[in-house]
Design a protein around this motif. Structure first.
Motif, PDB file in Angstrom:
ATOM      1  N   UNK A 225     -12.989   0.622 -97.189  1.00 58.59           N
ATOM      2  CA  UNK A 225     -13.592   1.433 -96.131  1.00 58.59           C
ATOM      3  C   UNK A 225     -13.309   0.825 -94.752  1.00 58.59           C
ATOM      4  N   UNK A 226     -13.495  -0.470 -94.643  1.00 58.15           N
ATOM      5  CA  UNK A 226     -13.217  -1.144 -93.373  1.00 58.15           C
ATOM      6  C   UNK A 226     -11.735  -1.012 -93.018  1.00 58.15           C
ATOM      7  N   UNK A 227     -10.872  -1.179 -94.015  1.00 53.62           N
ATOM      8  CA  UNK A 227      -9.434  -1.035 -93.767  1.00 53.62           C
ATOM      9  C   UNK A 227      -9.090   0.370 -93.280  1.00 53.62           C
ATOM     10  N   UNK A 228      -9.748   1.379 -93.853  1.00 47.39           N
ATOM     11  CA  UNK A 228      -9.464   2.750 -93.453  1.00 47.39           C
ATOM     12  C   UNK A 228      -9.876   3.009 -92.012  1.00 47.39           C
ATOM     13  N   UNK A 229     -11.066   2.547 -91.630  1.00 47.67           N
ATOM     14  CA  UNK A 229     -11.520   2.782 -90.258  1.00 47.67           C
ATOM     15  C   UNK A 229     -10.851   1.844 -89.266  1.00 47.67           C
ATOM     16  N   UNK A 230     -10.280   0.757 -89.752  1.00 45.76           N
ATOM     17  CA  UNK A 230      -9.357  -0.044 -88.954  1.00 45.76           C
ATOM     18  C   UNK A 230      -9.947  -0.489 -87.614  1.00 45.76           C
ATOM     19  N   UNK A 231     -11.128  -1.118 -87.611  1.00 46.81           N
ATOM     20  CA  UNK A 231     -11.735  -1.476 -86.323  1.00 46.81           C
ATOM     21  C   UNK A 231     -10.987  -2.600 -85.620  1.00 46.81           C
ATOM     22  N   UNK A 232     -11.048  -2.586 -84.308  1.00 48.65           N
ATOM     23  CA  UNK A 232     -10.552  -3.725 -83.535  1.00 48.65           C
ATOM     24  C   UNK A 232     -11.580  -4.846 -83.519  1.00 48.65           C
ATOM     25  N   UNK A 233     -12.871  -4.469 -83.506  1.00 48.66           N
ATOM     26  CA  UNK A 233     -13.973  -5.430 -83.534  1.00 48.66           C
ATOM     27  C   UNK A 233     -14.979  -4.933 -84.569  1.00 48.66           C
ATOM     28  N   UNK A 234     -15.376  -5.806 -85.477  1.00 50.08           N
ATOM     29  CA  UNK A 234     -16.340  -5.485 -86.527  1.00 50.08           C
ATOM     30  C   UNK A 234     -17.480  -6.482 -86.475  1.00 50.08           C
ATOM     31  N   UNK A 235     -18.716  -5.962 -86.400  1.00 49.06           N
ATOM     32  CA  UNK A 235     -19.894  -6.814 -86.498  1.00 49.06           C
ATOM     33  C   UNK A 235     -20.640  -6.504 -87.778  1.00 49.06           C
ATOM     34  N   UNK A 236     -20.882  -7.515 -88.611  1.00 50.86           N
ATOM     35  CA  UNK A 236     -21.616  -7.308 -89.857  1.00 50.86           C
ATOM     36  C   UNK A 236     -22.954  -8.024 -89.782  1.00 50.86           C
ATOM     37  N   UNK A 237     -23.922  -7.474 -90.488  1.00 52.63           N
ATOM     38  CA  UNK A 237     -25.245  -8.090 -90.587  1.00 52.63           C
ATOM     39  C   UNK A 237     -25.569  -8.316 -92.072  1.00 52.63           C
ATOM     40  N   UNK A 238     -26.453  -9.271 -92.327  1.00 46.40           N
ATOM     41  CA  UNK A 238     -26.855  -9.682 -93.678  1.00 46.40           C
ATOM     42  C   UNK A 238     -25.707 -10.305 -94.470  1.00 46.40           C
ATOM     43  N   UNK A 239     -24.719 -10.797 -93.807  1.00 54.29           N
ATOM     44  CA  UNK A 239     -23.521 -11.306 -94.485  1.00 54.29           C
ATOM     45  C   UNK A 239     -23.689 -12.783 -94.823  1.00 54.29           C
ATOM     46  N   UNK A 240     -23.875 -13.083 -96.105  1.00 52.75           N
ATOM     47  CA  UNK A 240     -23.876 -14.467 -96.549  1.00 52.75           C
ATOM     48  C   UNK A 240     -22.458 -15.037 -96.458  1.00 52.75           C
ATOM     49  N   UNK A 241     -22.354 -16.343 -96.353  1.00 57.68           N
ATOM     50  CA  UNK A 241     -21.047 -16.979 -96.156  1.00 57.68           C
ATOM     51  C   UNK A 241     -20.030 -16.572 -97.223  1.00 57.68           C
ATOM     52  N   UNK A 242     -20.367 -16.534 -98.532  1.00 60.02           N
ATOM     53  CA  UNK A 242     -19.374 -16.077 -99.521  1.00 60.02           C
ATOM     54  C   UNK A 242     -18.962 -14.617 -99.327  1.00 60.02           C
ATOM     55  N   UNK A 243     -19.858 -13.798 -98.815  1.00 59.51           N
ATOM     56  CA  UNK A 243     -19.512 -12.399 -98.543  1.00 59.51           C
ATOM     57  C   UNK A 243     -18.516 -12.310 -97.394  1.00 59.51           C
ATOM     58  N   UNK A 244     -18.755 -13.102 -96.353  1.00 62.50           N
ATOM     59  CA  UNK A 244     -17.799 -13.169 -95.241  1.00 62.50           C
ATOM     60  C   UNK A 244     -16.439 -13.638 -95.745  1.00 62.50           C
ATOM     61  N   UNK A 245     -16.451 -14.644 -96.612  1.00 61.04           N
ATOM     62  CA  UNK A 245     -15.190 -15.168 -97.146  1.00 61.04           C
ATOM     63  C   UNK A 245     -14.434 -14.098 -97.917  1.00 61.04           C
ATOM     64  N   UNK A 246     -15.154 -13.283 -98.687  1.00 59.94           N
ATOM     65  CA  UNK A 246     -14.498 -12.211 -99.430  1.00 59.94           C
ATOM     66  C   UNK A 246     -13.840 -11.215 -98.474  1.00 59.94           C
ATOM     67  N   UNK A 247     -14.580 -10.756 -97.465  1.00 56.10           N
ATOM     68  CA  UNK A 247     -14.010  -9.801 -96.513  1.00 56.10           C
ATOM     69  C   UNK A 247     -12.827 -10.426 -95.769  1.00 56.10           C
ATOM     70  N   UNK A 248     -12.965 -11.708 -95.445  1.00 54.90           N
ATOM     71  CA  UNK A 248     -11.872 -12.398 -94.765  1.00 54.90           C
ATOM     72  C   UNK A 248     -10.615 -12.441 -95.624  1.00 54.90           C
ATOM     73  N   UNK A 249     -10.809 -12.697 -96.905  1.00 50.20           N
ATOM     74  CA  UNK A 249      -9.665 -12.759 -97.819  1.00 50.20           C
ATOM     75  C   UNK A 249      -9.002 -11.402 -97.986  1.00 50.20           C
ATOM     76  N   UNK A 250      -9.787 -10.344 -97.948  1.00 50.10           N
ATOM     77  CA  UNK A 250      -9.247  -9.004 -98.128  1.00 50.10           C
ATOM     78  C   UNK A 250      -8.513  -8.496 -96.891  1.00 50.10           C
TER      79      UNK A 250
END
Length: 298
Positions: free
Chosen positions: A68-93
């Motif tokens: 979904x994030x890839x489809x909307x292709x944001x220049x800047x993305x702010x996430x909330x409730x993101x635990x460090x492993x969740x951030x790492x997953x999104x970063x890897x993707x």
């Protein structure tokens, strides 16, 4: 919108702001190439922390969220409730973004984050900062009547092509404390825009406010001179409400608690609340907010 490659890697972890001047700054202002892109796509998303008992749970939701994030292709993305492993997953993707955010419990790895991601090819970070919503914002702390520690993540970005500056703040306000929400809104909105030689950054404030338009925190942000992107957008799409409680048919009775605010100097081109799902299930218990903005013509 011009397609961008998608990427996310680890960014700098500065807790005190530092600002550097762009190489093409001059006493009279910034020079920008004629073909520099103007529009910036912003996306604010409460991605729901990794709670094993959720239906659907994080392991089921996360590949759909990444797409979904890839489809909307944001220049800047702010996430909330993101635990460090969740951030790492999104970063890897999505390895074409840099990101910055720290755990709210210890200022490092523990607890939820309000992480900001930005497209590395377009922006460079000239300043990063974490503030806690409390009377001691420079250190991990809980303030006023809040149930939990809450943070505001701030990153000042410079557009590599145009030299324009964005001062982006990403917040998650308390779900219990009314005083804490208002004080956190004031903290995030009242920060002076970051100055850089020859220019001042345009402010963007996004996040989960746990507060609708008819509330003190919302009014406090407007009093600081920021504008609700939805209220000023010529194009609005999607439900008014942004909280769904994992029910695709629900939109929090039409009340938005997730917001994107912009300062004068930025025009809002379009605003949307996408309600994407998989197998009849929503991707998070909040819908994301997607906003396209551009600098006003002078």
């Amino acid at each position: 919108m011009k397609p961008h490659p998608l990427l996310i890697t680890a960014a700098c972890a500065l807790l005190a702001p530092c600002v550097a001047a762009p190489s093409h700054a001059r006493a009279g202002g910034l020079t920008a190439p004629a073909d520099a892109p103007r529009s910036v796509r912003l996306m604010s998303y409460n991605i729901r922390y990794d709670a094993p008992d959720d239906t659907p749970n994080w392991l089921q939701r996360r590949p759909h969220m990444a797409r979904q994030i890839a489809f909307f292709d944001p220049d800047v993305l702010g996430v909330q409730e993101a635990l460090i492993p969740m951030v790492a997953y999104l970063a890897d993707q999505a390895p074409a973004y840099d990101h910055y955010g720290v755990g709210r419990d210890d200022g490092a790895q523990a607890g939820e984050t309000t992480t900001l991601f930005w497209r590395r090819a377009r922006f460079e970070a000239v300043s990063t900062q974490t503030l806690w919503c409390s009377p001691t914002p420079d250190r991990p702390s809980k303030g006023w009547d809040a149930a939990l520690p809450r943070t505001v993540t701030r990153v000042v970005l410079r557009d590599r092509a145009s030299g324009r500056l964005l001062d982006v703040r990403n917040a998650h306000m308390d779900h219990v404390g009314a005083v804490a929400r208002e004080q956190c809104a004031a903290l995030a909105a009242d920060l002076a825009p970051a100055p850089v030689e020859g220019a001042t950054a345009a402010v963007v404030l996004m996040g989960d406010f746990n507060a609708g338009p008819d509330t003190a925190p919302y009014r406090r942000v407007l009093a600081a001179g920021l504008r609700d992107a939805r209220a000023v957008s010529p194009v609005v799409f999607g439900p008014a409400g942004t909280y769904n409680d994992f029910d695709i048919a629900r939109d929090n009775d039409g009340v938005a608690i997730d917001h994107v605010f912009v300062a004068p100097g930025l025009s809002v081109e379009r605003y949307g609340v996408p309600t994407d799902s998989f197998s009849g299930q929503v991707i998070s218990d909040h819908f994301p907010v997607v906003v396209d903005v551009a600098p006003d013509e002078k």
